[in-house]
Design a protein around this motif. Structure first.
Motif, PDB file in Angstrom:
ATOM      1  N   PRO A   1       0.957  -0.926  -0.053  1.00 11.22           N
ATOM      2  CA  PRO A   1      -0.029   0.306   0.088  1.00 11.22           C
ATOM      3  C   PRO A   1       0.654   1.138  -0.249  1.00 11.22           C
ATOM      4  CG  PRO A   1       0.454  -0.836   1.590  1.00 11.22           C
ATOM      5  CD  PRO A   1       0.734  -1.995   1.618  1.00 11.22           C
ATOM      6  N   GLY A   2       2.547   0.887  -0.243  1.00 13.97           N
ATOM      7  CA  GLY A   2       3.168   2.592  -0.235  1.00 13.97           C
ATOM      8  C   GLY A   2       4.519   2.358  -0.388  1.00 13.97           C
ATOM      9  N   ALA A   3       4.915   2.727  -0.121  1.00 13.18           N
ATOM     10  CA  ALA A   3       6.463   3.229  -0.935  1.00 13.18           C
ATOM     11  C   ALA A   3       6.585   2.516  -2.627  1.00 13.18           C
ATOM     12  CB  ALA A   3       7.644   2.520  -0.525  1.00 13.18           C
ATOM     13  N   PHE A   4       7.764   3.047  -2.796  1.00 10.13           N
ATOM     14  CA  PHE A   4       8.125   2.594  -4.403  1.00 10.13           C
ATOM     15  C   PHE A   4       8.651   1.043  -4.799  1.00 10.13           C
ATOM     16  CE2 PHE A   4      10.295   6.640  -4.182  1.00 10.13           C
ATOM     17  CZ  PHE A   4      11.084   5.823  -3.795  1.00 10.13           C
ATOM     18  N   TYR A   5       8.402   0.149  -3.744  1.00 11.93           N
ATOM     19  CA  TYR A   5       9.482  -1.349  -3.433  1.00 11.93           C
ATOM     20  C   TYR A   5       7.997  -2.611  -3.241  1.00 11.93           C
ATOM     21  CZ  TYR A   5      12.491   1.948  -1.623  1.00 11.93           C
ATOM     22  OH  TYR A   5      13.463   3.089  -1.876  1.00 11.93           O
ATOM     23  N   VAL A   6       8.616  -3.405  -4.159  1.00 13.31           N
ATOM     24  CA  VAL A   6       7.534  -5.074  -4.022  1.00 13.31           C
ATOM     25  C   VAL A   6       8.717  -5.731  -3.626  1.00 13.31           C
ATOM     26  CG1 VAL A   6       6.089  -4.682  -5.323  1.00 13.31           C
ATOM     27  CG2 VAL A   6       8.352  -4.930  -5.939  1.00 13.31           C
ATOM     28  N   PHE A   7       8.895  -6.392  -2.837  1.00  9.23           N
ATOM     29  CA  PHE A   7       8.932  -7.403  -2.293  1.00  9.23           C
ATOM     30  C   PHE A   7       8.913  -9.208  -2.112  1.00  9.23           C
ATOM     31  CE2 PHE A   7      10.566  -9.078   1.756  1.00  9.23           C
ATOM     32  CZ  PHE A   7      12.546  -8.036   1.728  1.00  9.23           C
ATOM     33  N   PRO A   8       8.820 -10.068  -3.575  1.00  9.81           N
ATOM     34  CA  PRO A   8       8.009 -10.699  -3.976  1.00  9.81           C
ATOM     35  C   PRO A   8       9.308 -12.261  -3.424  1.00  9.81           C
ATOM     36  CG  PRO A   8       9.518 -10.128  -5.592  1.00  9.81           C
ATOM     37  CD  PRO A   8       9.454  -8.865  -4.914  1.00  9.81           C
ATOM     38  N   SER A   9       8.229 -12.657  -2.900  1.00 11.25           N
ATOM     39  CA  SER A   9       9.265 -14.083  -2.621  1.00 11.25           C
ATOM     40  C   SER A   9       9.541 -14.971  -4.065  1.00 11.25           C
ATOM     41  CB  SER A   9       7.813 -14.993  -1.620  1.00 11.25           C
ATOM     42  OG  SER A   9       8.609 -16.537  -1.769  1.00 11.25           O
ATOM     43  N   ILE A  10      11.190 -15.587  -3.431  1.00 12.55           N
ATOM     44  CA  ILE A  10      11.184 -16.055  -4.872  1.00 12.55           C
ATOM     45  C   ILE A  10      11.836 -17.823  -4.536  1.00 12.55           C
ATOM     46  CG2 ILE A  10      11.947 -14.359  -6.182  1.00 12.55           C
ATOM     47  CD1 ILE A  10      14.548 -16.493  -3.758  1.00 12.55           C
ATOM     48  N   THR A  11      11.396 -17.912  -3.534  1.00 11.37           N
ATOM     49  CA  THR A  11      11.620 -19.647  -3.064  1.00 11.37           C
ATOM     50  C   THR A  11      11.065 -20.115  -4.165  1.00 11.37           C
ATOM     51  OG1 THR A  11       9.205 -19.428  -1.640  1.00 11.37           O
ATOM     52  CG2 THR A  11      11.096 -18.553  -0.169  1.00 11.37           C
ATOM     53  N   SER A  12       9.353 -20.281  -4.373  1.00  9.47           N
ATOM     54  CA  SER A  12       9.433 -21.478  -5.563  1.00  9.47           C
ATOM     55  C   SER A  12      10.541 -21.755  -6.343  1.00  9.47           C
ATOM     56  CB  SER A  12       8.156 -21.009  -6.108  1.00  9.47           C
ATOM     57  OG  SER A  12       8.314 -19.724  -6.959  1.00  9.47           O
ATOM     58  N   THR A  13      11.364 -20.774  -6.794  1.00  6.47           N
ATOM     59  CA  THR A  13      12.313 -21.430  -7.606  1.00  6.47           C
ATOM     60  C   THR A  13      13.617 -21.757  -7.080  1.00  6.47           C
ATOM     61  OG1 THR A  13      14.109 -18.680  -7.108  1.00  6.47           O
ATOM     62  CG2 THR A  13      12.053 -19.167  -8.885  1.00  6.47           C
ATOM     63  N   GLY A  14      13.652 -21.839  -5.726  1.00  9.42           N
ATOM     64  CA  GLY A  14      15.295 -22.791  -5.619  1.00  9.42           C
ATOM     65  C   GLY A  14      15.979 -22.502  -4.715  1.00  9.42           C
ATOM     66  N   LEU A  15      16.339 -20.933  -5.851  1.00  8.67           N
ATOM     67  CA  LEU A  15      17.734 -20.109  -5.129  1.00  8.67           C
ATOM     68  C   LEU A  15      16.751 -19.579  -3.624  1.00  8.67           C
ATOM     69  CD1 LEU A  15      17.963 -19.240  -8.946  1.00  8.67           C
ATOM     70  CD2 LEU A  15      18.482 -20.946  -7.938  1.00  8.67           C
ATOM     71  N   SER A  16      18.630 -19.403  -3.463  1.00  2.00           N
ATOM     72  CA  SER A  16      18.421 -17.885  -2.794  1.00  2.00           C
ATOM     73  C   SER A  16      18.237 -16.908  -2.973  1.00  2.00           C
ATOM     74  CB  SER A  16      20.111 -18.368  -1.565  1.00  2.00           C
ATOM     75  OG  SER A  16      20.746 -18.025  -2.593  1.00  2.00           O
ATOM     76  N   SER A  17      18.210 -15.915  -1.986  1.00  2.00           N
ATOM     77  CA  SER A  17      18.037 -14.583  -2.439  1.00  2.00           C
ATOM     78  C   SER A  17      19.224 -14.421  -3.252  1.00  2.00           C
ATOM     79  CB  SER A  17      17.595 -13.455  -1.389  1.00  2.00           C
ATOM     80  OG  SER A  17      16.408 -14.023  -0.353  1.00  2.00           O
TER      81      SER A  17
ATOM     82  N   SER B   1      10.224 -12.647 -16.571  1.00  2.13           N
ATOM     83  CA  SER B   1       9.882 -13.866 -16.590  1.00  2.13           C
ATOM     84  C   SER B   1      10.525 -15.307 -17.340  1.00  2.13           C
ATOM     85  CB  SER B   1       8.334 -14.027 -17.937  1.00  2.13           C
ATOM     86  OG  SER B   1       8.041 -14.699 -18.045  1.00  2.13           O
ATOM     87  N   ALA B   2      11.562 -14.481 -18.416  1.00  2.67           N
ATOM     88  CA  ALA B   2      11.984 -15.862 -19.337  1.00  2.67           C
ATOM     89  C   ALA B   2      13.133 -16.925 -18.444  1.00  2.67           C
ATOM     90  CB  ALA B   2      12.911 -15.426 -20.096  1.00  2.67           C
ATOM     91  N   PHE B   3      13.760 -15.853 -17.405  1.00  4.81           N
ATOM     92  CA  PHE B   3      14.726 -16.507 -16.303  1.00  4.81           C
ATOM     93  C   PHE B   3      13.358 -17.385 -15.870  1.00  4.81           C
ATOM     94  CE2 PHE B   3      16.510 -15.963 -12.222  1.00  4.81           C
ATOM     95  CZ  PHE B   3      17.570 -16.684 -12.115  1.00  4.81           C
ATOM     96  N   VAL B   4      13.020 -17.191 -14.430  1.00  7.36           N
ATOM     97  CA  VAL B   4      11.884 -17.864 -13.807  1.00  7.36           C
ATOM     98  C   VAL B   4      11.395 -18.986 -15.217  1.00  7.36           C
ATOM     99  CG1 VAL B   4      10.146 -18.161 -12.168  1.00  7.36           C
ATOM    100  CG2 VAL B   4      11.494 -15.976 -12.326  1.00  7.36           C
ATOM    101  N   THR B   5      10.841 -18.835 -15.671  1.00  3.84           N
ATOM    102  CA  THR B   5      10.624 -20.390 -16.830  1.00  3.84           C
ATOM    103  C   THR B   5      11.772 -21.424 -17.125  1.00  3.84           C
ATOM    104  OG1 THR B   5       8.908 -18.995 -17.826  1.00  3.84           O
ATOM    105  CG2 THR B   5       9.704 -20.725 -19.175  1.00  3.84           C
TER     106      THR B   5
END
Length: 394
Positions: free
Chosen positions: A322-338, A386-390
């Motif tokens: 609801p604020g600022a100009f950032y998103v903080f998505p989860s990438i755990t489904s890719t199996g990689l660390s941050s 998207s291409a990377f995650v695919t």
């Protein structure tokens, strides 16, 4: 016999020697060495500072307004800040004794911590958090105590988690909402509960509200406005984000007179005063900048909706902040660390984002992306991601 580099290193204070460098800057040292990278990393508005603010800056130079101001800041700017905090945050401050104009919000953090913390004092703060808070607390020999927030709570800090970290040495609570890096914001009931918590434990509260003007949904409620809180709250804000004035390095801090006076002493000896030219620009922003904020906020809202939808379409769980100009998505489904995700995305698709761990251990499994960049670049970045995650899931 020691060599020259060892001699220099030996002069560094031990508590400074162990301070980590910014996780954001460390990553972007790598980015700086690359070409054709789309950056979703640095939290700096892509909008140019509105022209009327730049024009007023030029006028200030041409008219010779290039000398020291009062240590506290120019009277005109402090009067405008008092009117602004009353109008925007419903908190009344006496411009003569409760406002100090600073060199960006960063200096405001610094003088607030140094004026109020003693060695061994513990300060509760929520993570993920902006990278500067904890290190600046450590420079006072205080002890920053992180309290993890969760995606399940939309990264809003819970009083029940704060209660678990209270000790006899707890002196203060630090808040930053809307939040960097998650974009989370507090609801009115959250703020009321946090105010009751602070009063119950007799805590000082620091509240960094530099993203407050970039609130897209819900009430914008400052803890400083809660009953009984003004006298135990240090309110921190600045011009960088809402008015797109990062290079002006202009911030301010509001607090009860005794605290403002203590902070002014440090500011006086360290900075003398904020730039007179920047103060003229800040005055213009407060007097005639509401439409600028509204226009940029509308644009950010459109970008936020696009990037959140794109990330969720890739299967990267992302709540709508609801604020600022950032998103903080989860990438755990890719199996990689941050770290792995961010580095491979940079190397394979030339898109830069920040590993969630740069903002604290509980940021593992996330990345921070800023949408303070144009839609054309955002769309290219999302196509590449998207291409990377695919490929990762193939």
């Amino acid at each position: 016999m020691t060599n020259a580099s060892q001699s220099v290193r030996d002069f560094v204070a031990p508590h400074v020697r162990v301070l980590p460098k910014s996780g954001i800057r460390a990553f972007f040292d790598i980015v700086a060495s690359r070409k054709d990278v789309i950056s979703l990393g640095i939290g700096e508005p892509d909008f140019q500072t509105p022209w009327h603010i730049r024009a007023r800056t030029i006028e200030a130079i041409e008219s010779g307004a290039t000398r020291y101001t009062s240590n506290l800041g120019s009277p005109e700017l402090r009067q405008a800040l008092a009117a602004y905090t009353e109008r925007a945050f419903h908190v009344s401050y006496d411009w003569t004794s409760e406002i100090v104009v600073t060199v960006g919000v960063s200096e405001a953090f610094d003088i607030a911590f140094r004026a109020t913390l003693s060695p061994g004092d513990e300060v509760l703060y929520h993570e993920p958090a902006f990278v500067a808070y904890a290190p600046l607390m450590r420079t006072t020999h205080a002890v920053p105590v992180p309290v993890a927030t969760r995606r399940a709570d939309d990264f809003r800090v819970r009083v029940s988690d704060l209660e678990k970290k209270i000790t006899p040495r707890t002196r203060a609570l630090f808040l930053n909402y809307p939040n960097n890096p998650t974009g989370a914001a507090l609801r009115r009931e959250d703020v009321e509960a946090l105010a009751a918590f602070a009063i119950r434990h007799d805590l000082l509260v620091y509240t960094d509200e530099v993203y407050a003007e970039l609130t897209y949904e819900g009430d914008r409620v400052s803890i400083a406005a809660m009953p009984g809180m003004k006298d135990r709250t240090i309110f921190l804000n600045g011009f960088s984000k809402a008015w797109s004035m990062t290079g002006f390095r202009l911030g301010y801090v509001c607090a009860p007179p005794a605290l403002a006076d203590a902070m002014m002493k440090i500011h006086q000896y360290g900075m003398m005063c904020a730039s007179s030219i920047s103060q003229a620009a800040g005055l213009e922003a407060l007097r005639a900048g509401d439409d600028d904020i509204a226009g940029m906020r509308d644009s950010y809202r459109q970008r936020r909706n696009y990037i959140v939808a794109s990330l969720n379409a890739m299967g990267l769980d992302c709540f709508t902040p609801p604020g600022a100009f950032y998103v903080f998505p989860s990438i755990t489904s890719t199996g990689l660390s941050s770290d792995e995700f961010a580095l491979r995305l940079l190397n394979e698709e030339s898109v830069a984002c920040v590993p969630g761990t740069a903002f604290g251990a509980c940021g593992e499994g996330h990345i921070r992306c800023t949408y303070a960049t144009g839609m054309e670049s955002l769309k290219k970045a999302m196509e590449r991601m998207s291409a990377f995650v695919t490929r990762l899931r193939a």
